[in-house]
Design an enzyme around this catalytic site. Sequence first.
Site, PDB file in Angstrom:
ATOM      1  N   ASP A   9       0.801  -1.118  -0.169  1.00 33.01           N
ATOM      2  CA  ASP A   9      -0.153  -0.106  -0.173  1.00 33.01           C
ATOM      3  C   ASP A   9       0.798   1.336  -0.114  1.00 33.01           C
ATOM      4  O   ASP A   9       1.688   1.515   1.119  1.00 33.01           O
ATOM      5  CB  ASP A   9      -0.755  -0.124   1.111  1.00 33.01           C
ATOM      6  CG  ASP A   9      -2.144   0.958   0.971  1.00 33.01           C
ATOM      7  OD1 ASP A   9      -3.028   0.521   1.796  1.00 33.01           O
ATOM      8  OD2 ASP A   9      -1.983   1.851   0.449  1.00 33.01           O
ATOM      9  N   ASP A 104      -3.090   2.524  -5.974  1.00 39.70           N
ATOM     10  CA  ASP A 104      -2.067   2.740  -4.791  1.00 39.70           C
ATOM     11  C   ASP A 104      -1.994   1.285  -4.084  1.00 39.70           C
ATOM     12  O   ASP A 104      -1.448   1.397  -3.005  1.00 39.70           O
ATOM     13  CB  ASP A 104      -2.224   3.831  -4.013  1.00 39.70           C
ATOM     14  CG  ASP A 104      -3.250   3.830  -3.174  1.00 39.70           C
ATOM     15  OD1 ASP A 104      -4.343   3.032  -3.607  1.00 39.70           O
ATOM     16  OD2 ASP A 104      -3.682   4.688  -2.297  1.00 39.70           O
ATOM     17  N   GLU A 105      -2.389   0.172  -4.631  1.00 42.66           N
ATOM     18  CA  GLU A 105      -2.562  -0.965  -3.767  1.00 42.66           C
ATOM     19  C   GLU A 105      -2.344  -2.278  -4.647  1.00 42.66           C
ATOM     20  O   GLU A 105      -3.134  -2.442  -5.670  1.00 42.66           O
ATOM     21  CB  GLU A 105      -3.902  -1.009  -3.011  1.00 42.66           C
ATOM     22  CG  GLU A 105      -3.811  -0.702  -1.537  1.00 42.66           C
ATOM     23  CD  GLU A 105      -5.314  -1.185  -1.144  1.00 42.66           C
ATOM     24  OE1 GLU A 105      -5.706  -2.111  -0.580  1.00 42.66           O
ATOM     25  OE2 GLU A 105      -6.398   0.035  -1.447  1.00 42.66           O
TER      26      GLU A 105
END
Length: 389
Positions: A9, A104-105
């Site tokens: 993350d 973003d993960e």
Amino acid sequence: MNPVICHLDLDAFFASVEQNDNPEYKGKPVIVGAKPGGRGVVSACSYEARKYGIHSAMPISEAYRRCRNGIFLPVRMKRYIEVSKSIMDIIKDYSPVFKQISIDEAYIDLTGTEKLLGAPHKTAEKIKNRVLEKAGITISIGLAPNYYLAKLASEAGKPDGLFTVEKGHEEEFLNTLTLKDLWGVGKTTITKLKELNITDIKKLRSFPEEILSSMLGKASGRFLYNAVRGTDPGIIHNDIKNHSISNEVTFSKDTKDPENIKKVLLGISGSIMSKLIDKNQKSKTVFIKLRYEDFSTFTAQKTSKYWITNSESIYSTALELFNKKWNGFTPIRLIGLGVSGVVSENFPDQLELFAEPDDKKKKVEETITKIKKKMKNIKLTKASLLDNE
DNA sequence: TCTGGGGTCCTAGGACCC
DNA sequence: TCTGGGGTCCTAGGACCC
């Protein structure tokens, strides 16, 4: 072999990209989102901004009130996608089982990679270093026996964290969290649980699945029952059942002007159709969304017998739904339009044996999309969208 | 505090069919 | 006459996530 799932993350991603692209912002409260003064919210903010109590999804007006000296920046999505891609390319190197969850993960499965890559936490450290070197961004990593716990683990270590939940210690780890920390538990669930006198995870664990299900619904009950035991409730599914494509617009001021609203619907119809053609996808269902000044929100949808083939049919269905829903005098805050039940263009359907009436219009749409693709800086749109612009 | 935009999944009721 | 049971599709609304 013990499963090892790794959740990655990126920390305060949009704000971190801005700080990296503009070194003078480093160490300062950076708030990425809507313009202060407008009706938007915070998309992301740096850890320096969080000290002021600012967080994502907070109204931008409130963020501005809390931190007048903050650096308020607009969302540069293109740039974030670019940076995200370069980082995801690094992550992919470490396992063939890679699942990107959002910009973003991502997850990778590190099960059985020990001989090749070394211990999972060593691999995680390598990834952290490479991402920092290449993109200047810190990443938090969680290692755990399953997807659900890995996600909670990365959160527990933030920022710049590396947190491992060992097999056999699942409940012990969960006991250190609050109900709100559980992925999938929001405000409403917290309130409902309070009614059962459940205020922490240990207490929640003492309730049988049936009671939880009768209180929260079958799926939510089962979800929570598994979650608090560290059993993966199944947050990662490979097949998405009902894909949708939509656009929505919040007006800068509430509006009652039907022409204003129609113009927005017409514009969205075109972009939705372009996306369908671009992605080689099709749909039969059009939906609209209306939000009034008091934030009450309504949706309406219509499923046709035939596949949608042109933006005019999206627009006319949208208008029909809009006229059905709107009383004509309540000011409107937001209007949204989209298609759902989206499937691939080659998805089989018996009705396709028959000629569809709108084929010609579709050819026109396809041509417009192709021209747009080739000539990015030429504005090609429908005449009715051009007035007042 | 006065609340974006893009999504996914679940629920519950009604229609319709066998 | 006083009433089935299951399956599937559609619709509207709601909870939640990034």
